[in-house]
Write an enzyme that holds these catalytic residues in place. Structure first.
Site, short mmCIF file in Angstrom:
data_model
loop_
_atom_site.label_atom_id
_atom_site.label_comp_id
_atom_site.label_asym_id
_atom_site.label_seq_id
_atom_site.Cartn_x
_atom_site.Cartn_y
_atom_site.Cartn_z
N TRP A 116 3.10 5.36 -10.35
CA TRP A 116 2.83 5.50 -8.92
C TRP A 116 2.74 7.00 -8.70
O TRP A 116 3.75 7.71 -8.75
CB TRP A 116 3.96 4.88 -8.11
CG TRP A 116 3.74 4.87 -6.63
CD1 TRP A 116 3.03 3.95 -5.92
CD2 TRP A 116 4.23 5.82 -5.68
NE1 TRP A 116 3.05 4.27 -4.58
CE2 TRP A 116 3.77 5.41 -4.41
CE3 TRP A 116 4.99 6.98 -5.77
CZ2 TRP A 116 4.08 6.11 -3.24
CZ3 TRP A 116 5.29 7.69 -4.62
CH2 TRP A 116 4.83 7.24 -3.36
N ASN B 215 10.35 8.51 -14.87
CA ASN B 215 10.32 8.03 -13.49
C ASN B 215 11.22 8.95 -12.69
O ASN B 215 12.37 9.16 -13.06
CB ASN B 215 10.84 6.59 -13.42
CG ASN B 215 11.01 6.13 -12.00
OD1 ASN B 215 10.24 6.50 -11.11
ND2 ASN B 215 12.03 5.31 -11.74
N LYS C 151 7.03 -1.08 -5.16
CA LYS C 151 8.13 -1.86 -4.58
C LYS C 151 9.40 -1.04 -4.42
O LYS C 151 10.08 -1.13 -3.42
CB LYS C 151 8.41 -3.08 -5.44
CG LYS C 151 9.45 -3.97 -4.81
CD LYS C 151 9.23 -5.39 -5.13
CE LYS C 151 10.14 -6.29 -4.31
NZ LYS C 151 9.66 -6.43 -2.93
#
Ligand code: M6R
Length: 594
Positions: free
Chosen positions: A71, A97, A589
């Site tokens: 993302w 991440n 999410k």
């Protein structure tokens, strides 16, 4: 917000990495890639989804590897910005991440020392730093490199010629799945459920060296033991189970989720949380904090707790609370987070703890960061929620709030008994809404033609309007605003015309008459009105252009039936418009960045 995976064992790593990445796409899905060590490091990555990569990727070979689904934060989705990232020699690969806050400074220093960079990402400094410190001990090199780094990270490091993976976490989730002569690493449980249900949750500051049959975790250079946990979710729960989309499946699971969550509390030997904070008569008030859909649950919670417990409640966006000059030091707080990993929510929790607040977390994920920071955790029993749009987790959050408020309520026995019975009837009431799907589909067909819409409600239906608008905008891309019905006339009326439908949530409570007035005002400005109202309400039929009915419930439970109807409305509208429902553009999410 990205998903990372790693595998080390005796099987081919590539298919395991790709399968696991596919299960993590709800965390980000604009680009992806894997790296496998087979003598050298072989990397394959690109913009796009895991399914597309799987179709074109050659056999890389090798039994140890890492993978990433992204993302984007630093740099657009592209092959060069996709992970894994490599050092200059191409012998160290990293998936990450999180966000490295001081990456620009580190990048300049590394460039001055002769390192070459190819991407716009913050992540790329990590393999270069590890390269700088690597002298044959990969674990030490990672530990030293991370001393230079400021920010949040969950990383997996793969190096050519090393039969190990090195992992580390700070403010981003990372778990190790334990197998038989194989180990799995992932950002989240669904990635590994096909292979194992035994996991270790890494703590902030942990650096782990993982081989196929050993796990050594260090914290500030000292070896530490981490407990093994058993995951109770099954792999099937994270599948679509015959539904076209996860979202539809998850909407339909809600009667079960209500039963499970309430059943858990009813059968608990002890109260679900020690809410001495609520029982304290001197209490000035309490806070409920959350982001996104969970914030809408918090707003409903405000009404529920104020009504049933009789104390003042502030429901705030965690992302804004972090900038408020005052906190309400010394009072109690509830934070609500499905994932337990939302960065803004975790930051707010830490701030509250810092000023001496007791914090209760309502979360769906066992072992999540929120559960580790909180003084007490109330787990919701929604099971894995894969669709980016939250549905069943919201419902489980409401159940936790109802149960907490009822447990500490100061209402008379008659009302308490009646509400307790009403709560138990909710699964069948929700089933009735689901059975009304065809009618909602018709309304969705109508709504799908528009590009703008308002959702309005008053009182406890106001947060429901916010949630209905959020669901519609995120999956159908229709611009939708949730508004307090009484506020439309203070500005937004300027936007009303025949092309702007208003979805009015009409509860049978003290807001009813005012809502009817608001609907008339809207109609007078030419906007079509879709009303959500209780079965048998004939007055509404005369006022609104279209009506979706829900079964009668006590007004305090109206958010339950109304939200389910709005979830279906958003789902069918998005379907009608051909949108990628489970993976809406630009979203992820689990929002683990501020
Ligand atoms: O995991 P959390 O509940 O903390 O997530 C908060 C929001 O990101 C989340 O509720 C988001 O708004 C929903 N996915 C929207 O449907």
């Amino acid at each position: 917000m990205c998903g990372i995976v790693g595998y080390i064992g005796e099987r081919q790593a590539q298919p395991i990495l790709l399968t696991s990445l596919g299960k993590l796409e709800y965390r980000g899905y604009d680009s992806c890639g894997i790296a496998v060590a087979a003598g050298n490091i072989k990397v394959h990555k690109d913009a796009g989804r895991v399914g597309e990569l799987t179709k074109v990727i050659p056999q890389l070979g090798g039994t140890v590897g890492i993978g990433h689904t992204r993302w984007a934060t630093h740099g657009e989705p592209s092959q060069v910005n996709a992970h894994p990232h490599l050092d200059c020699s191409g012998r160290i690969a990293v998936v990450h991440n999180g966000i490295i806050n001081n990456f620009l400074l580190l990048k300049q220093q590394l460039i001055a020392e002769g390192h070459n960079f190819v991407s716009e990402t913050d992540t790329e400094i990590i393999p270069h730093l590890i390269e700088k410190y690597y002298d044959g001990d990969l674990g030490k090199a990672v530990e030293t490199a991370l001393c230079d780094v400021e920010g949040s990270y969950a990383i997996i490091v793969l190096a050519a010629g090393e039969s190990k993976l090195v992992v580390a976490r700070k403010d981003s989730p990372l778990i190790i799945g334990l197998g038989d002569r194989e180990n799995f690493i992932a950002s989240d449980v669904p990635a590994i459920l096909d292979y194992t249900n035994r996991v270790i949750y890494l703590e902030d500051g942990d650096v782990g060296v993982i081989t196929l049959d050993s796990i050594k975790i260090r914290q500030e250079g000292v070896e530490v033991a981490r407990e093994e946990h058993k995951i109770l979710w099954s792999a099937e729960e994270a599948q679509k189970g015959g539904y076209e989309h996860f979202m539809l499946k998850e909407i339909h699971e809600q009667p079960k989720v209500i039963r499970n969550t309430i059943g858990e509390y009813v059968s608990a030997a002890e109260p679900v949380a020690d809410l001495a904070i609520m029982a304290d008569t001197n209490l000035e008030g309490m806070l409920i904090l959350a982001c996104g859909t969970s914030y809408h649950a918090a707003l409903v919670g405000k009404y529920i707790v104020e009504d049933l417990v009789g104390i003042l409640v502030r429901a705030e966006l965690a992302s804004e609370f972090n900038y408020y000059p005052q906190t309400l030091a010394g009072t109690g707080a509830i934070v609500i987070t499905q994932s337990g990993e939302t960065a803004d929510t975790l930051k707010a929790m830490k701030r509250l703890k810092g000023v001496g607040c007791r914090v209760i977390a309502i979360t769906n994920v066992v072992g999540s960061s929120a559960s580790r920071i909180a003084d007490h955790t109330v787990y919701t029993r929604a099971g894995p929620e894969i669709s980016v749009a939250a549905t069943k987790s919201f419902m489980a959050q409401l159940m936790a709030l109802y149960w907490l408020a009822l447990s500490y309520s100061r209402i008379d026995t008659r009302r308490l008994d009646s509400l307790t019975m009403g709560l138990r009837q909710l699964p069948s009431k929700v089933q009735q809404v689901l059975d009304n799907g065809d009618r909602i589909k018709e309304c969705a067909k109508y709504l799908s033609r528009y590009e703008n819409a308002f959702f309005t409600g008053r009182g406890i239906s106001f947060p429901v309007a916010l949630e209905g608008a959020l669901k519609l905008k995120e999956i159908s891309y229709i611009h939708a605003e949730g508004y307090a019905a009484g506020e439309l006339k203070h500005g937004p009326f300027a936007l009303l015309d025949k092309n702007t439908p208003v979805i009015a949530i009409v509860a049978q409570d003290n807001t009813y008459e005012a809502m009817l007035t608001n609907i008339k005002e809207v109609k007078a400005r030419g906007s079509p009105v879709v009303a959500l109202a209780e079965e048998g309400n004939e007055t509404i039929r005369e006022l609104a252009d279209s009506v979706i009915t829900v079964p009668p419930v006590d007004a305090i439970f109206s958010p339950v039936v109304n939200t389910v109807a709005l979830q279906l409305l958003a789902y069918y509208t998005a379907k009608q418009r051909g949108c990628p429902i489970d993976f809406p553009r630009n979203l992820a999410k689990s929002v683990t960045v501020e």
